[in-house]
Each structure stands twice: as structure tokens, then as C-alpha cells.
Write an enzyme that holds these catalytic residues in place. Structure first.
Site, PDB file in Angstrom:
ATOM      1  N   HIS A 648     -21.886   1.486  13.878  1.00 18.10           N
ATOM      2  CA  HIS A 648     -21.040   0.582  13.105  1.00 18.10           C
ATOM      3  C   HIS A 648     -21.479  -0.851  13.363  1.00 18.10           C
ATOM      4  O   HIS A 648     -21.777  -1.227  14.492  1.00 18.10           O
ATOM      5  CB  HIS A 648     -19.572   0.753  13.492  1.00 18.10           C
ATOM      6  CG  HIS A 648     -18.719  -0.368  13.015  1.00 18.10           C
ATOM      7  ND1 HIS A 648     -18.401  -0.547  11.697  1.00 18.10           N
ATOM      8  CD2 HIS A 648     -18.164  -1.414  13.675  1.00 18.10           C
ATOM      9  CE1 HIS A 648     -17.683  -1.646  11.570  1.00 18.10           C
ATOM     10  NE2 HIS A 648     -17.517  -2.196  12.754  1.00 18.10           N
ATOM     11  N   HIS A 701      -8.935  -7.965   8.970  1.00 19.28           N
ATOM     12  CA  HIS A 701      -8.523  -9.186   9.677  1.00 19.28           C
ATOM     13  C   HIS A 701      -7.261  -9.778   9.107  1.00 19.28           C
ATOM     14  O   HIS A 701      -6.785 -10.797   9.574  1.00 19.28           O
ATOM     15  CB  HIS A 701      -9.650 -10.222   9.642  1.00 19.28           C
ATOM     16  CG  HIS A 701     -10.813  -9.801  10.479  1.00 19.28           C
ATOM     17  ND1 HIS A 701     -11.872  -9.096   9.961  1.00 19.28           N
ATOM     18  CD2 HIS A 701     -11.057  -9.934  11.792  1.00 19.28           C
ATOM     19  CE1 HIS A 701     -12.730  -8.828  10.928  1.00 19.28           C
ATOM     20  NE2 HIS A 701     -12.259  -9.315  12.044  1.00 19.28           N
TER      21      HIS A 701
HETATM   22  N1  GLN Z   1     -14.965   0.921  17.564  1.00 11.76           N
HETATM   23  C1  GLN Z   1     -14.595  -0.452  17.608  1.00 11.76           C
HETATM   24  C2  GLN Z   1     -13.183  -0.624  17.072  1.00 11.76           C
HETATM   25  O1  GLN Z   1     -12.825   0.031  16.172  1.00 11.76           O
HETATM   26  C3  GLN Z   1     -15.549  -1.323  16.812  1.00 11.76           C
HETATM   27  C4  GLN Z   1     -15.181  -2.768  16.876  1.00 11.76           C
HETATM   28  C5  GLN Z   1     -16.188  -3.721  16.285  1.00 11.76           C
HETATM   29  O2  GLN Z   1     -17.041  -3.365  15.556  1.00 11.76           O
HETATM   30  N2  GLN Z   1     -16.110  -4.965  16.613  1.00 11.76           N
HETATM   31  O3  GLN Z   1     -12.428  -1.441  17.537  1.00 11.76           O
HETATM   32 ZN    ZN Z   2     -16.655  -3.887  13.384  1.00 14.11          ZN
END
Ligand code: GLN
Ligand code: ZN
EC number: 2.1.1.14
Length: 763
Positions: A648, A701
Site C-alpha cells: 500500500h 482524511h
Molecule cells: N496499514 C496502515 C493503516 O491502515 C497503512 C497506513 C498508511 O499507509 N499510512 O493504518
Molecule cells: Zn496510506
């Protein structure tokens, strides 16, 4: 006389007072307490800097959310959807930062992106040919006056007009925001005039974009802008500050020739430019030498810094040299004073913002009064450096041997993606457009209290375990109810995605109050990597195993990747970053291996910081990407083909690194794409990126619940560009900062949106 300066000071308060005040304000809408807190934070940092004898103390470096957002307000460049033209009240200010959904408006936030290669995020200005400017926000003047009333004469800080336009984005294709310079400058001239009237003599204008590679056209615009500015306010002395690296040659020449009174250079990251600076500095200019690292927390090598300062003074004369921190201290924590539990030896190697003020003062004294006057400080400093070099606490021969013995060709999965995909599809039998989340679920005050109770010892391990398991079960059941296809355990045990791992790894140390602002009210407490890294025991396996035991649906094991752990830590400066990263990669690999053995069929390795690690200069990109991607692969290549590796990334642009992203060879990558309306997908489309992609369909956010139709239209945009069998459906990022009601509501809509699209495309 040689003066000292800082370019900016941490803003959130030694105990994150600003965060608390912001959150209260966002809940109850009462402005006065927030503004009071802000005022007292400003006063405290001005006083502290004054006590340390700092010569040029900054003002307007403080902000309620972000200094670029302040500049957007200052110049009245408020996008129309927020009601441009109106007075910029606090509600509008925060609506731009966070979006707003209330009786009066329903608007999405402005885009946010990383501030150069730091972990600070700024709000991206939006520019188009019809953007107009007006002085709409007099904060710079107000804060100068506020400091003056407290008896502190400050050097106001402005984001420079050149960097402001460069950092913005054109909302009309092909438009160059720099074309707005002519319209923008009158606002800066007005602000400068008002500052001069209010009694300012120096103004610091930050032009960090000058460290980037720029074309001659851009540089000409920069020159023209400063000619106009300095002509408009001849009585003011302008200090143009550059930081985060050396300036490419053409920018360096431009900077040196600007009609301003002083130039600040980062002598930590741009030390290679020191000689050139001494010989090229025009006679009418002052050189501000950034000698104390504003990006890291190690003590300054005083001997080395003093030598640079002394030679500059000899060459240029004492009045033409200023001794500074390399960049704003906003990137380091407040003070070591509150650190009661740090190992004393390690602590003796460190300097946070307050200690860096002390270092600046010592350096200035050494220059003014001669090195004999600071001989005891120099000797003490040299002894600390010697002790650190030889300390057994930083050397682990087994780790070194393991890194040395890595076979550089053994970092690939068994079979190519196409084969793995078929095997994995057979194993998991997921529908088209599978739905999932990025990992974390809301962290309510109960969850935070549980962690605190355990930390304080108020709770036994058993109590804590029972609480976390209940939380995990609640999260799993919720995801099942909502109908998500791939589940997560929710990360309730994690304060922060890097801190959590750092606490369990050898070679890391933790502060109690070492907060650094990430964006707005969000702070992180970066671990300190001081020694060789290893994993003494499993870190996440029990929680993930438990989550998987509750459900027949696949649960993703959830780890932070080596590059992100490196990038979001304060990293030791006594060996190359690549070496430290390889050590972390092997530690993560041990965890990956154990997760697979514990029955987790999917493992996600988050690398949101991969891109921000890119060096600012292109010539260094390849080398970085090579070792960064290798570290990612090193950590995952041990799994079997039927184990699905996810990764991710958020707030990344992918165009220029897409090859490297593909080279990670993750089975699935989830990315943040909703704020840009899937623009970020283009890179994947153009590259014919072969593996699966989960483009984020809603912004996490903001507490705003997106409509199903919004998500569906984003998904359609994605499906227009990518084969639908490649697409996953997920939010932009983790949900830890959200509340449960909006999370549940949004995910229900997301799952429905995926279902609708499945139906229409006949999947
Ligand atoms: N696995 C993390 C979360 O969901 C990923 C956070 C991120 O990419 N900053 O909080
Ligand atoms: Zn993220």
C-alpha cells in the site's frame, strides 16, 4: 558580530498542545481556546530562542495547520468552491485543509502532499489562468507585532513567491502557475511593506524549490520576481533561504545573484557547496550557514561545524556570516528535557530542537571569542562521538554477517505474477472487484486508553489481551456484516505503524515526547535507529492468527515495509541508509515467514514512504530505487506462490517511478487516488502495469461520508482505464483517524458501489 538564527521552530508544542486544542475546536467550534493555545505556544518558543541568544528568531513560522495553507490564505488564492471572495474565517481555513460537511457546505478538502523529502505534508495550492490574488490574511504582520509586544524582535518567514507557485498544481492542463507571478507579486510587496512599517528589518523568504533541478525559464522568472520585490521595499533586508540539499549549478548562480541581503544554504545536506559559496558570494550579501542538522537528532560534530564557520568568517568577515540550523527545526522534536526513560548513553548522543539552540549558541561563541573559549564543549563533544563509534550497543556481528551473505539474485518470488495469480484465485475464489480496507480501523479513546493502561502497568497482559481480542473480534464481525471480501484485524494494538515495529525490533530506541508534525494535528513519534537491527521474536503473528481464526474470509497480515520504517525513523548517520534498510528488510522477512506459517494467506507490506525517500536530485534516483525495491523484495520473497502479497502506498505520484513499482512485483497494490479523481492511475495505465491495483475510492482524511454515486463514478473512471479483473476496491488509506459511525456508513456505501459496478459490467 556573527549572529545565529533558526529558520523555524516546532509548532505543535512540547506536549502536542496544538493537537489537543485543534481537536477540541473541531468538536465544539469554540475559537478562543484554540487561539489562546496558539498564542502561548508562539510565546514559549520565542522566549526560549531568545534565552539561547538566537539573533534572528523567526515569526510566522507557526501555523494552525500548515504554512503553505497560510500562504494560500495570505494571497487570497482560495479555490472558488470554498467561497472565494469571502473573509477567510477559521471554518473556511479548516474546510480547505480537511473538507467540510455541515449545514452550510459540503466540500472536499484540497490536495495534500509531501513537503520535499520529509514526512511533513502541505496543502497543495490550486492555480489556473483565472486565479487572482489579494492580501487576504495578515498573519505574517500580526505575528511579528505579537512578538514585538512581547519584547522579541523577530525575522518573519514567508514561503517565497517562486516556491509557492512551483509547489502548486495547475487545475487547467498545460498551464504554468509561474505565469501568475506578475499578479502574485503585488501581494508580497504589500505584505513586505506592512512588515517594514511594523518595524521588521529582516524578512526570511523560503525558496526551497531552488534546490530542485529547474529550467532556465523558471530561473529567469525567479530572478525577475526578486528584482521586483527588492525594488518595492528597499528598506527591508531579505534572506532567501534554501534547504534540503545543494543547489544545482544554474540555481546556485541564480541564488547568488539575487538582489537580496542574504542567502541561506543547507550545509548539512549541501555541504559539497561550501567552497563554492565562499568564493561566489557577492560582497553585498550575507551567508547564512546551515550547520546544525534540522532533519535528524544526532548531536552536531562541533569540531567540523566550527571549522566551517571559522573559515567562512575569515573569508567573508564576521558580519557577513550567520550560523544557523540547516532548515526549519519543525522536523525534529522539541526537547530532550522530558525524556526520562531514554538510555543515558544514547541520550548523550542526541540533540532535539532545544539542544540544537544550545549548539548554535556554542558555535557562535566559538566564532566570536575563539575556540579556546569553548574548548571544554569541544572536548566533551569529541568524546561523545568517540564513545558512539565504539559502543557495543550499536554493533551486532550476527546481523552484519547476515546482510553480508545476502544473495543479491535471490530476492524474487518463485513464479511470475500471472502464474501466481491463477494459483491465488483458485485458493481465495474472490469475486471481481474485491473489496478490502487498508488496515487500521477507528482508534477510539477506549483503544488508546487500553494501550496506555498497559504501558503504565495498570493493566495486566491478560487484561490487555482480552481487550484487544474483543476489539479485533468487533472489527472482524463488522467487516463481515458490511460484506467486505478481504478483512483486516484493524491494528488496534498499534499506536503508529512504524513505532509499533520499532518497539519490537533491536537497534531502535523510543522517546516519550519526541513528536514531529506530519500534517495539521497529526504528529508522529519517529523511532531512533541507533544500532544494528534484528527481530528477537514475532511482532504481529498472534493478533493476525487470532483474527484469521474468527472468520472464513481471508485476513491480511499487516506489516510496515523496510523502506517506510527507515524513512519515518531518525536514522543512524554512521553507515549508509541502504545498509540499515537491508537489516530492517531481513527482520521483516522473518515476520513474513512466520505469518505465512501461522496460516495468513495474504500479507500486506505497507510502503507509503517509498516515494518520499527519492533523492531531490534525479541523478541519484536510480541508486535509491535499486536498493529500496530490493529491500521490499527481500522482505517478501520467502513466501509461497499461493500467498498473496499486498502493498500500500499513499500520497504518491507514480509516473516517474512506475517501473520501480512494477519491479516490487506485489500481487496487489492499493493506492490513494480519490482526491486526484483517479489521475494517479494514468501512470499504471500508460505503463500497462501488470499486477492488481486497488485505487482508493474515498478520502479518509475527512469525516465526510462520500455518496455511493461518488465512489461509483470514481470506480467507473478506474474501470474505463484498467481491465476490471485487475481492480480492487478500497478506501485511500487506513481508517484509524476516523470514527466508527462514519467508517461503517462509508464502507457500506463502498461495498454497494462495488456491487453495482459488478452488476453493470456483468462480473
Ligand atoms: N496499514 C496502515 C493503516 O491502515 C497503512 C497506513 C498508511 O499507509 N499510512 O493504518
Ligand atoms: Zn496510506
Amino acid at each position: 558580530m556573527t549572529l545565529t538564527s533558526t529558520l523555524g521552530y516546532p509548532r505543535v508544542g512540547p506536549h502536542r498542545e496544538l493537537k489537543a486544542a485543534l481537536e477540541t475546536y473541531w468538536r465544539d467550534g469554540e475559537e478562543a481556546p484554540l487561539l489562546d493555545t496558539a498564542r502561548s505556544l508562539r510565546r514559549a518558543s520565542w522566549r526560549l530562542q531568545k534565552e539561547h541568544g538566537i539573533g534572528h528568531i523567526p515569526s510566522n513560522d507557526f501555523t494552525l495547520y500548515d504554512h503553505v495553507l497560510d500562504t494560500i490564505c495570505m494571497t487570497g488564492a482560495v479555490p472558488e468552491r470554498f467561497g472565494a471572495g469571502a473573509e477567510i474565517d477559521l471554518a473556511t481555513y479548516f474546510a480547505m485543509a480537511r473538507g467540510a460537511q455541515d449545514g452550510t457546505r459540503d466540500v472536499a478538502a484540497m490536495e495534500m502532499t509531501k513537503w520535499f523529502d520529509t514526512n511533513y505534508h502541505y496543502i497543495v495550492p490550486e492555480f489556473s489562468p483565472v486565479t487572482s490574488f489579494r492580501l487576504a490574511f495578515t498573519k505574517a504582520v500580526d505575528e511579528f507585532t505579537e512578538a514585538k509586544a512581547l519584547g522579541v524582535h523577530t525575522r518573519p518567514v514567508l514561503v517565497g513567491p517562486f516556491s509557492f507557485l512551483k509547489l502548486g498544481k495547475a487545475t487547467v492542463a498545460g498551464f504554468d502557475p509561474l505565469d501568475l507571478m506578475g499578479r502574485l507579486l503585488p501581494v508580497y510587496e504589500d505584505v513586505l511593506k506592512r512588515l517594514a512599517e511594523a518595524g521588521a528589518d529582516w524578512v526570511q523568504i523560503d525558496e526551497p524549490c531552488l534546490v530542485l533541478e529547474l529550467g532556465s525559464g523558471d530561473l529567469a522568472k525567479c530572478r525577475a520576481a526578486y528584482s521586483a520585490l527588492s525594488a518595492a521595499v528597499p528598506s527591508l533586508k531579505l534572506m532567501v533561504a534554501t534547504y534540503f540539499g545543494a543547489l544545482p549549478e544554474a540555481s546556485f548562480e541564480t541564488a547568488m545573484a539575487l538582489p537580496v541581503a542574504g542567502i541561506h544554504l543547507d550545509m548539512v545536506r549541501g555541504r559539497s557547496q561550501y567552497e563554492a559559496a565562499l568564493s561566489a558570494l557577492p560582497r553585498d550579501k550575507l551567508l547564512s550557514l546551515g550547520l546544525v542538522d534540522g532533519r535528524n537528532i544526532w548531536r552536531t560534530d562541533m569540531e567540523a561545524a566550527l571549522t566551517l564557520a571559522e573559515r567562512a568568517v575569515l573569508t567573508l568577515g564576521p558580519k557577513r556570516v550567520m550560523i544557523s540550523a540547516a532548515c526549519s527545526l519543525l522536523h525534529v522534536p522539541f526537547s530532550l528535557a522530558g525524556e526520562k526513560s531514554l538510555d543515558p548513553e544514547l541520550k548523550s548522543w542526541l540533540a532535539f530542537a532545544e539542544e540544537k539552540l544550545g549548539e548554535l549558541a556554542v558555535l557562535a561563541r566559538g566564532v566570536k571569542e575563539g575556540r579556546a573559549e569553548i574548548s571544554s564543549e569541544l572536548a566533551e563533544n569529541a568524546a561523545l562521538f568517540e564513545a558512539r563509534r565504539n559502543s557495543p550497543r550499536i554493533h551486532n556481528p550476527a546481523v552484519r554477517a547476515r546482510v553480508r551473505d545476502i544473495d543479491p539474485h535471490a530476492d524474487r518470488r518463485g513464479r511470475p505474477f500471472a502464474d501466481r495469480q491463477a494459483i491465488q484465485q483458485k485458493r481465495f475464489g474472490l469475486p471481481k472487484l474485491p473489496t478490502t480496507t487498508i488496515g487500521s480501523f477507528p482508534q477510539t479513546s477506549d483503544v488508546r486508553k487500553a494501550r496506555a493502561s498497559r504501558r503504565r502497568g495498570d493493566w495486566t497482559e491478560a487484561q490487555y489481551d482480552a481487550f484487544m481480542k474483543a476489539e479485533i473480534e468487533k472489527t472482524i464481525r463488522l467487516q463481515e456484516r458490511i460484506g467486505l471480501d478481504v478483512l483486516v484485524h484493524g491494528e488496534p494494538e498499534r499506536t503508529d505503524m512504524v513505532e509499533y515495529f520499532g518497539e519490537k525490533l533491536e537497534g531502535f530506541a523510543f522517546t516519550s515526547l519526541g513528536w514531529v508534525q506530519s500534517y495539521g494535528s497529526r504528529c508522529v513519534k519517529p523511532p531512533i535507529i541507533f544500532g544494528d537491527v534484528s527481530r528477537p521474536e514475532p511482532m504481529t503473528v498472534e493478533w493476525s492468527r487470532y483474527a484469521q481464526s474468527l472468520t472464513a474470509k481471508p485476513v491480511k497480515g499487516m506489516l510496515t515495509g523496510p523502506v517506510t520504517i527507515l524513512q519515518w525513523s531518525f536514522v543512524r548517520d554512521d553507515q549508509p541508509r541502504s545498509e540499515t534498510c537491508r537489516q530492517i528488510a531481513l527482520a521483516i522477512r522473518d515476520e513474513v515467514y512466520d505469518l505465512e506459517a501461522a496460516g495468513l494467506g495474504m500479507i500486506q507490506i505497507d510502503e507509503p514512504a517509498l516515494r518520499e525517500g527519492l533523492p531531490l536530485h534525479r541523478s541519484e534516483w536510480d541508486a535509491y530505487l535499486r536498493w529500496a525495491c530490493e529491500c521490499f523484495r527481500l522482505s517478501v520473497c520467502v513466501v509461497r506462490d499461493e500467498t498473496q502479497i499486498h502493498t500500500h502506498m499513499c500520497y504518491s505520484e507514480f509516473n516517474d517511478i512506475i517501473e520501480a513499482i512494477a519491479d516490487l512485483d506485489a500481487d496487489v497494490i492499493s493506492i490513494e487516488t480519490s482526491r486526484s479523481r483517479m489521475e494517479l492511475l494514468d501512470a499504471f495505465v500508460d505503463f500497462s502495469y501488470p499486477n492488481d491495483i486497488g485505487p482508493g475510492v474515498y478520502d479518509i482524511h475527512s469525516p465526510r461520508v462520500p455518496a455511493r454515486s461518488e465512489m461509483l463514478s470514481l470506480l467507473r473512471l478506474a474501470a474505463d482505464r484498467l481491465p476490471s479483473e485487475r481492480i480492487w476496491v478500497n478506501p485511500d488509506c487506513g481508517l484509524k483517524t476516523r470514527g466508527w459511525p462514519e467508517t461503517e456508513a462509508a464502507l457500506i456505501e463502498m461495498v454497494e458501489a462495488a456491487r453495482e459496478l459488478r452488476n453493470t459490467i456483468g462480473a
